[in-house]
Write a protein that holds these residues in place. Structure first.
Motif, PDB file in Angstrom:
ATOM      1  N   HIS A   1       3.590   7.433   1.211  1.00 27.23           N
ATOM      2  CA  HIS A   1       3.067   6.474   0.053  1.00 27.23           C
ATOM      3  C   HIS A   1       1.773   6.471  -0.507  1.00 27.23           C
ATOM      4  O   HIS A   1       0.612   7.007   0.169  1.00 27.23           O
ATOM      5  N   ALA A   2       1.483   5.859  -1.634  1.00 25.26           N
ATOM      6  CA  ALA A   2       0.176   6.049  -2.561  1.00 25.26           C
ATOM      7  C   ALA A   2      -0.831   5.649  -1.811  1.00 25.26           C
ATOM      8  O   ALA A   2      -0.796   4.610  -1.070  1.00 25.26           O
ATOM      9  N   ASN A   3      -1.960   6.326  -1.945  1.00 24.29           N
ATOM     10  CA  ASN A   3      -3.168   6.183  -1.444  1.00 24.29           C
ATOM     11  C   ASN A   3      -3.389   5.948   0.337  1.00 24.29           C
ATOM     12  O   ASN A   3      -4.181   5.800   0.931  1.00 24.29           O
TER      13      ASN A   3
ATOM     14  N   ALA B   1       1.945   2.836   2.008  1.00 19.92           N
ATOM     15  CA  ALA B   1       0.713   2.833   1.022  1.00 19.92           C
ATOM     16  C   ALA B   1      -0.374   2.330   1.713  1.00 19.92           C
ATOM     17  O   ALA B   1      -0.445   1.380   2.483  1.00 19.92           O
ATOM     18  N   ASN B   2      -1.727   2.852   1.571  1.00 21.09           N
ATOM     19  CA  ASN B   2      -2.937   2.598   1.942  1.00 21.09           C
ATOM     20  C   ASN B   2      -2.916   2.349   3.469  1.00 21.09           C
ATOM     21  O   ASN B   2      -3.753   1.861   4.090  1.00 21.09           O
TER      22      ASN B   2
ATOM     23  N   ASN C   1       3.034  -0.328   5.049  1.00 17.94           N
ATOM     24  CA  ASN C   1       1.830  -0.380   4.431  1.00 17.94           C
ATOM     25  C   ASN C   1       0.501  -0.913   5.445  1.00 17.94           C
ATOM     26  O   ASN C   1       0.704  -1.630   6.264  1.00 17.94           O
TER      27      ASN C   1
ATOM     28  N   TYR D   1       3.922   2.591  -9.664  1.00 18.83           N
ATOM     29  CA  TYR D   1       5.394   3.561  -9.411  1.00 18.83           C
ATOM     30  C   TYR D   1       6.031   3.351 -10.825  1.00 18.83           C
ATOM     31  O   TYR D   1       5.996   2.164 -11.522  1.00 18.83           O
TER      32      TYR D   1
ATOM     33  N   VAL E   1      -1.630  -0.825  -5.007  1.00 15.35           N
ATOM     34  CA  VAL E   1      -0.545   0.155  -5.243  1.00 15.35           C
ATOM     35  C   VAL E   1       0.412  -0.813  -5.539  1.00 15.35           C
ATOM     36  O   VAL E   1       0.786  -1.693  -4.981  1.00 15.35           O
TER      37      VAL E   1
ATOM     38  N   SER F   1       5.513   0.779  -4.384  1.00 15.39           N
ATOM     39  CA  SER F   1       5.411   1.417  -3.392  1.00 15.39           C
ATOM     40  C   SER F   1       7.089   1.071  -2.862  1.00 15.39           C
ATOM     41  O   SER F   1       7.605   0.016  -2.946  1.00 15.39           O
ATOM     42  N   ASP F   2       7.589   1.863  -2.119  1.00 18.31           N
ATOM     43  CA  ASP F   2       8.895   1.516  -1.395  1.00 18.31           C
ATOM     44  C   ASP F   2       8.710   0.561  -0.300  1.00 18.31           C
ATOM     45  O   ASP F   2       7.856   0.558   0.565  1.00 18.31           O
TER      46      ASP F   2
ATOM     47  N   ASP G   1       5.485  -3.858  -2.633  1.00 13.92           N
ATOM     48  CA  ASP G   1       6.586  -2.882  -2.671  1.00 13.92           C
ATOM     49  C   ASP G   1       7.555  -3.279  -3.775  1.00 13.92           C
ATOM     50  O   ASP G   1       7.564  -4.557  -4.055  1.00 13.92           O
TER      51      ASP G   1
END
Lengths: 353, 353, 353
Positions: A175-177, A214-215, A238, C163, C179, C182-183, C219
């Motif tokens: 996931h992002a970043n 993420a992150n 995350n 997203y 972010v 995210s999922d 998320d």
């Protein structure tokens, strides 16, 4: 995306009760179902919604018997929840995998191979000597260093950063970043009390079917040719920290904001709650369960151990202590009472002598 | 990169025992050494590997006497571990500093000076009126705002974001997706119970030789011309939060996921464990040590204090309490026993009267 | 930016005492005021600086009477602190909103509308079917997926990732590398003990005046057409985790590194300290206050409850227990003393019989 109820039933291997030719195009919770939506009934707490919902179709489990009149077509399957999850997945994949092609400009280094069906979002950067598998989705602003290998069907969302030499398996989701392969936190103390960074030259290996939140940050191993390893099927939420030379076992799941210190080896099928901290160089047996906010400072040899508290103990022991911590004012009062009684009592006792 | 054993020995100021003209091209742990690899023996627990390893050369410390036959050439130095770390460093620098030149497209603002030997990765963005020193490595997708100054030899890995007006020293390393200079968390309560953001107009200053981990965030100071300061040689791990107006002392090290609240002043040479929280406006003396997951709510005046627990106390006091927390069920039982005895005892005592 | 003292006084609705035509161009703390600077005196602890500062103007509150000679011009307002904050804000906005126009290259998808006055930094990427409001500032390397809506005046700093399908209100601020969407962390256990990801198809909604810190992750909801919601005016600090289907109430503030598990509903006007963890599916009443590092495992029905500890209890109860935890060695000693006395005491008691 629009299907007939009959088509959906066929996909799920289910049996249709009611009109099968109506079109459905949306997934919805049963309490929010409107025409054209397909929903499901798994928890019978929600059964009353079946008799009022405007959803066109409702997936139900075998053996369910409606008690009143209802309007949706029923699709009868072995397990309504699992079947609905399958639909979510089909829908999700249709969305995820619709991305393909290259949105220029992107940066591609020398001697880098890119498989068929790959999506490269705008401003993504891939270094030299990389091997990118088939159908990999690399979103905008992803960075991939040199000598990186990525397996088929893996998705890297926007802003993911992968340092040189890392290896990412097939069917992974990052996931992002998220950051893969940053330098571990290793410092050699100097004679003047300051610290010198110990160079970190290993890499990170993510096996297949790994999910990274993420992150989240995963540090590389210290020594060249050594790896920090996340084994097959492990799921990391995350904002998790995985330090250098850690190994996370197969199908282990970790909730958000947990951290694992250097050189730990976490077993397979472990469940680690949120905001957990694990000290360095520990081994945790398979199927270890750790509740949220625990602090683990000892290795665990017995599979299936449940830990809680900071510092952590076996969950049952910790709960007993915690209950008594809450009752400490009462315990202190009992001790005070005893002291008072004993003081009074000791007077006649002394007078006897 | 390929060297002869003699060349390596010369670099390390070591003495060669055995053939010196063999080529070595890799660094490896002694238990994983293969031909062409150079390894080291520091901890004598690993001595037996010396007699079986296929490494071409092994670095050992002065005074070490082999007890059996072995095949590698030995390089004898004052301290084998330090010497090997030196090799790792040479190797690491050769990798890090090989990057140079500009991978277009990049964005460069007006009136921005870029020193010699700078690397600018693709899609990096540098604002107006910046001064970037010599040999700075700015990886892909780094963002540098306006009026930023960066000293020589500093490395900013992919995705680092530096807000306007920040100052970064020489020889610093900032890992991927670290954020320098984000707005501090300051809100003025309004009469209706809501909050209004207090604008944050200061900057962040990183002095020389500072290391910042991946996804770590450092907020700017509130007032213009004020700074959040990370002093020379301080090392911050991943996912750390440093709030507005904080000062972190020289050569202080902080492990991952720790957080420091606004206006704290942390001394020099402190060691702060992972997931530690420090309340606002505290001062911690030099050489303070804080164990993982502690929560600090009071200033510390005595240098070298060791703290643990949440809320934290001196480590020895905290450990005593923690041991007794675990034994609370036993203590409660002892009190119950006393109550029982006293109840029985008080009957004859009363009957005496 | 340079103004006369008279102009500043007019902006603040204040009264000038002293020369009004001098130019001021900087904001400074009173202890650091130099010529050309404007400062303020709110806390009378700092009053002595008024008599020594070289600031050109000082904002003071109505009713303040200087006790000695001073050089700055005074600007008298209802509340000096609020007035100064207003100046900070004007200054901040002048900086933030000076950005406009498009720094090519940027990526813009199909059917995407961009409002007037929008700033698009270099290498930003916006997907298909988006609606971006007026004066939105999208910094370099921001990623916005498909079908995203962003309200007027919102600022997305560099590296923010949004997203698909998310909705962001007007006047929001999202700090670097946050972010959104995210999922969520949802996995269905399989019969072999492994986990299968449950697709996450909902979105995230940020209402107006929401502030999101650097590297914070939010998320998306699980079901299509469901949302994770951050209500109007809520302020989230850095490195916070908000799980799927959470709702954060209006004007609630959360400090750094806190985490909220799936499906929680946090009330309006709550204050949540740093590194707090909240278990899944809980409801917290309006005006709930949680101190730093607490772990919340039960819903709170009574508005205004103050919680602390992990596991948390009402703050007063928790403080009592914590004090006694620190005094456990003393309590244990008292019990030992009682045991000793009772042992001695029981001898004569027995001898009586």
């Amino acid at each position: 995306m629009e299907f007939t109820i009959a088509q959906v039933a066929q996909l799920l291997g289910g049996e249709v009760k009611g009109p099968a030719d109506q079109k459905v195009s949306r997934l919805a919770k049963i309490e929010e179902g409107t025409q054209g939506a397909i929903s499901f009934l798994s928890n019978l707490k929600y059964e009353h919604y079946l008799y009022t919902t405007a959803a066109s179709a409702v997936i139900v489990s075998k053996g369910f018997e409606p008690k009143k009149a209802y309007t949706p077509t029923l699709i009868v399957v072995d397990n309504a929840y699992t079947a609905f999850t399958r639909l979510l997945e089909v829908y999700h994949n249709a969305l995820s995998f619709r991305k393909s092609g290259i949105e220029e400009p992107v940066h591609r280094g020398q001697d880098t191979e890119i498989g068929e069906g790959v999506y490269l979002g705008a401003f993504a950067s891939i270094g030299d000597h990389c091997r990118i598998g088939k159908n990999v989705k690399i979103y905008s602003q992803v960075y991939i260093g040199d000598n990186v290998v990525i397996g088929d069907n893996t998705i890297l969302y926007s802003g993911v950063k992968v340092y040189d030499n890392c290896r990412i398996g097939a069917n992974c989701t990052l996931h992002a970043n998220a950051v893969i392969g940053s330098d571990g936190f290793g410092f050699a103390p100097q004679t003047d009390g300051s610290y010198k960074s110990i160079p970190q030259l290993g890499n990170v290996v993510l096996e297949d079917y790994v999910s990274i939140g993420a992150n989240t940050t995963i540090d590389c191993a210290t020594m060249p040719e050594d790896s920090t390893i996340i084994r097959e099927g492990a799921k990391l939420d995350n904002l998790i920290q995985i330090a250098h030379n850690v190994e996370i076992g197969r199908h282990t799941v970790m909730a958000a904001q947990s951290g694992v210190s250097g050189s730990c080896k976490i077993g397979d099928y472990c469940m680690i709650g949120g905001q957990v901290g694990i000290s360095g160089h520990l081994h945790l047996a398979d199927h270890t369960i750790i509740t949220a906010q625990s602090g683990i400072s000892k290795s665990i040899e017995k599979p299936g151990t449940i830990l809680s508290g900071s510092p952590a103990a076996e969950n049952r022991e910790n709960l007993k202590s915690q209950v008594l911590v809450r009752r400490l004012p009462e315990l202190e009062k009992r001790v005070r009472e005893l002291e008072k009684i004993l003081k009074e009592l000791s007077l006649p006792a002394n007078s006897i002598q």
